[in-house]
Motif scaffolding. Structure first.
Motif, PDB file in Angstrom:
ATOM      1  N   ILE A 140      53.918  37.859 -16.609  1.00  0.00           N
ATOM      2  CA  ILE A 140      54.824  38.213 -17.491  1.00  0.00           C
ATOM      3  C   ILE A 140      56.278  37.849 -17.585  1.00  0.00           C
ATOM      4  N   GLY A 141      56.622  37.569 -16.668  1.00  0.00           N
ATOM      5  CA  GLY A 141      58.329  36.408 -16.500  1.00  0.00           C
ATOM      6  C   GLY A 141      58.207  34.813 -16.818  1.00  0.00           C
ATOM      7  N   GLU A 142      56.699  34.299 -16.246  1.00  0.00           N
ATOM      8  CA  GLU A 142      56.759  33.436 -15.964  1.00  0.00           C
ATOM      9  C   GLU A 142      55.956  32.424 -17.188  1.00  0.00           C
ATOM     10  N   VAL A 143      55.062  34.080 -17.835  1.00  0.00           N
ATOM     11  CA  VAL A 143      54.254  33.166 -18.581  1.00  0.00           C
ATOM     12  C   VAL A 143      53.801  33.840 -20.049  1.00  0.00           C
ATOM     13  N   LEU A 144      54.390  35.186 -19.735  1.00  0.00           N
ATOM     14  CA  LEU A 144      54.433  35.211 -21.437  1.00  0.00           C
ATOM     15  C   LEU A 144      55.688  35.382 -22.161  1.00  0.00           C
ATOM     16  N   VAL A 145      56.788  35.524 -21.266  1.00  0.00           N
ATOM     17  CA  VAL A 145      58.489  35.654 -21.759  1.00  0.00           C
ATOM     18  C   VAL A 145      58.504  33.832 -21.986  1.00  0.00           C
ATOM     19  N   PRO A 146      57.991  32.604 -21.113  1.00  0.00           N
ATOM     20  CA  PRO A 146      58.737  31.609 -21.804  1.00  0.00           C
ATOM     21  C   PRO A 146      57.991  31.694 -22.916  1.00  0.00           C
ATOM     22  N   VAL A 204      64.115  39.277 -20.377  1.00  0.00           N
ATOM     23  CA  VAL A 204      63.436  39.704 -19.105  1.00  0.00           C
ATOM     24  C   VAL A 204      63.302  38.365 -18.423  1.00  0.00           C
ATOM     25  N   LEU A 205      63.721  36.984 -19.134  1.00  0.00           N
ATOM     26  CA  LEU A 205      63.324  36.618 -17.676  1.00  0.00           C
ATOM     27  C   LEU A 205      64.677  36.362 -17.031  1.00  0.00           C
ATOM     28  N   SER A 206      65.656  36.228 -17.615  1.00  0.00           N
ATOM     29  CA  SER A 206      67.023  36.678 -16.555  1.00  0.00           C
ATOM     30  C   SER A 206      66.466  37.381 -15.108  1.00  0.00           C
ATOM     31  N   PHE A 207      66.031  38.814 -15.772  1.00  0.00           N
ATOM     32  CA  PHE A 207      65.928  39.738 -15.080  1.00  0.00           C
ATOM     33  C   PHE A 207      64.727  39.438 -13.772  1.00  0.00           C
ATOM     34  N   THR A 208      63.704  38.208 -14.071  1.00  0.00           N
ATOM     35  CA  THR A 208      62.569  37.808 -13.111  1.00  0.00           C
ATOM     36  C   THR A 208      63.482  36.757 -12.188  1.00  0.00           C
ATOM     37  N   MET A 209      64.177  35.779 -12.630  1.00  0.00           N
ATOM     38  CA  MET A 209      65.121  34.947 -11.932  1.00  0.00           C
ATOM     39  C   MET A 209      65.843  36.302 -10.659  1.00  0.00           C
ATOM     40  N   LEU A 210      66.645  37.121 -10.923  1.00  0.00           N
ATOM     41  CA  LEU A 210      67.262  38.036 -10.194  1.00  0.00           C
ATOM     42  C   LEU A 210      66.402  39.037  -9.210  1.00  0.00           C
ATOM     43  N   VAL A 211      65.009  39.171 -10.084  1.00  0.00           N
ATOM     44  CA  VAL A 211      64.192  39.015  -8.397  1.00  0.00           C
ATOM     45  C   VAL A 211      64.202  38.053  -7.588  1.00  0.00           C
ATOM     46  N   ALA A 212      63.323  37.717  -8.369  1.00  0.00           N
ATOM     47  CA  ALA A 212      63.517  35.410  -7.624  1.00  0.00           C
ATOM     48  C   ALA A 212      64.403  35.490  -6.387  1.00  0.00           C
ATOM     49  N   MET A 225      60.265  26.813 -17.336  1.00  0.00           N
ATOM     50  CA  MET A 225      59.522  28.128 -16.741  1.00  0.00           C
ATOM     51  C   MET A 225      57.844  28.112 -17.020  1.00  0.00           C
ATOM     52  N   LEU A 226      57.737  27.568 -18.304  1.00  0.00           N
ATOM     53  CA  LEU A 226      55.968  28.098 -18.066  1.00  0.00           C
ATOM     54  C   LEU A 226      55.751  27.347 -17.293  1.00  0.00           C
ATOM     55  N   PHE A 227      56.189  26.385 -16.600  1.00  0.00           N
ATOM     56  CA  PHE A 227      55.163  25.540 -15.918  1.00  0.00           C
ATOM     57  C   PHE A 227      55.001  26.252 -14.454  1.00  0.00           C
ATOM     58  N   HIS A 228      56.221  27.042 -13.876  1.00  0.00           N
ATOM     59  CA  HIS A 228      56.242  27.978 -13.244  1.00  0.00           C
ATOM     60  C   HIS A 228      55.302  28.833 -13.127  1.00  0.00           C
ATOM     61  N   GLY A 229      55.243  29.493 -14.258  1.00  0.00           N
ATOM     62  CA  GLY A 229      54.075  30.777 -14.179  1.00  0.00           C
ATOM     63  C   GLY A 229      52.502  29.728 -14.457  1.00  0.00           C
ATOM     64  N   TRP A 250      72.488  22.069  -4.894  1.00  0.00           N
ATOM     65  CA  TRP A 250      72.076  24.239  -4.605  1.00  0.00           C
ATOM     66  C   TRP A 250      70.847  24.166  -4.161  1.00  0.00           C
ATOM     67  N   ALA A 251      70.530  24.915  -3.417  1.00  0.00           N
ATOM     68  CA  ALA A 251      69.482  25.634  -3.142  1.00  0.00           C
ATOM     69  C   ALA A 251      68.997  26.482  -3.716  1.00  0.00           C
ATOM     70  N   ILE A 252      69.478  26.987  -4.977  1.00  0.00           N
ATOM     71  CA  ILE A 252      69.412  28.346  -5.588  1.00  0.00           C
ATOM     72  C   ILE A 252      68.865  27.646  -6.461  1.00  0.00           C
ATOM     73  N   GLU A 253      69.675  26.592  -7.043  1.00  0.00           N
ATOM     74  CA  GLU A 253      69.834  25.959  -8.247  1.00  0.00           C
ATOM     75  C   GLU A 253      68.720  26.907  -9.691  1.00  0.00           C
ATOM     76  N   ASN A 254      67.605  26.142  -9.408  1.00  0.00           N
ATOM     77  CA  ASN A 254      66.579  26.762 -10.310  1.00  0.00           C
ATOM     78  C   ASN A 254      66.230  27.294 -10.878  1.00  0.00           C
ATOM     79  N   ILE A 255      66.711  28.430  -9.877  1.00  0.00           N
ATOM     80  CA  ILE A 255      67.079  30.249 -10.069  1.00  0.00           C
ATOM     81  C   ILE A 255      68.112  30.585 -11.342  1.00  0.00           C
ATOM     82  N   ALA A 256      69.676  29.679 -10.306  1.00  0.00           N
ATOM     83  CA  ALA A 256      70.763  30.150 -11.340  1.00  0.00           C
ATOM     84  C   ALA A 256      70.453  29.645 -12.465  1.00  0.00           C
ATOM     85  N   TYR A 257      69.876  28.296 -12.997  1.00  0.00           N
ATOM     86  CA  TYR A 257      69.356  27.768 -13.873  1.00  0.00           C
ATOM     87  C   TYR A 257      68.798  28.814 -15.066  1.00  0.00           C
ATOM     88  N   PHE A 258      67.345  28.951 -14.450  1.00  0.00           N
ATOM     89  CA  PHE A 258      66.453  30.084 -15.435  1.00  0.00           C
ATOM     90  C   PHE A 258      67.229  31.180 -15.490  1.00  0.00           C
TER      91      PHE A 258
END
Length: 144
Positions: free
Chosen positions: A65-71, A86-94, A31-35, A112-120
């Motif tokens: 916050i969700g993709e840099v600080l939290v990871p 918070v990470l899971s909430f970030t993915m819900l928002v995504a 996740m940090l790479f995304h952030g 699956w088109a949203i597998e990254n979101i589901a994984y995180f």
């Protein structure tokens, strides 16, 4: 003979705290790479999506916050459970912002088109339920 082998393998691999560390490194590190991408290249694209959904533009900074600080907290094992939530909430928002229309779709490689979101999302929940484990920079269990 097979049972003895299975017992030996199970005993050898029974290191739950190390497994928790590996999960934290995988979920937090990936996740940090995304952030970092958003931190260095800017969040203008995210800001545009947030505004298009009727939210104020400053909400886009929540992605940092969700993709840099939290990871980072998850990797270090500090405030791990709240950070993982918070990470899971970030993915819900995504998912709500960019993935909801792809929920029942496959991508061009058949994944699956949203597998990254589901994984995180699921990885974050797993970490929230299991905690940091013994390998954490936080010595006080309350801060793990």
């Amino acid at each position: 003979m097979v049972k003895k082998l299975l017992i030996a393998v199970n005993k050898t691999l029974s290191h739950e705290d190390f497994g928790k560390l590996l999960l934290r490194l995988a979920v937090g590190g990936l996740m940090l790479f995304h952030g970092l991408h958003k931190l260095f290249d800017g969040i203008d694209g995210i800001r545009g999506m947030v505004i298009a959904h009727g939210l104020p533009g400053f909400v886009a900074y929540g992605v940092l916050i969700g993709e840099v600080l939290v990871p980072c907290l998850i990797i270090l094992g500090i405030l791990t459970r709240p950070a993982a939530l918070v990470l899971s909430f970030t993915m819900l928002v995504a998912w709500l912002m960019v993935g909801i229309n792809n929920t029942w779709m496959l991508d061009k490689t058949g994944a699956w088109a949203i597998e990254n979101i589901a994984y995180f999302f699921i990885g974050g929940l797993a970490i929230a339920f299991m905690g940091a484990g013994r390998y954490s920079l936080a010595r006080d269990p309350a801060w793990r």
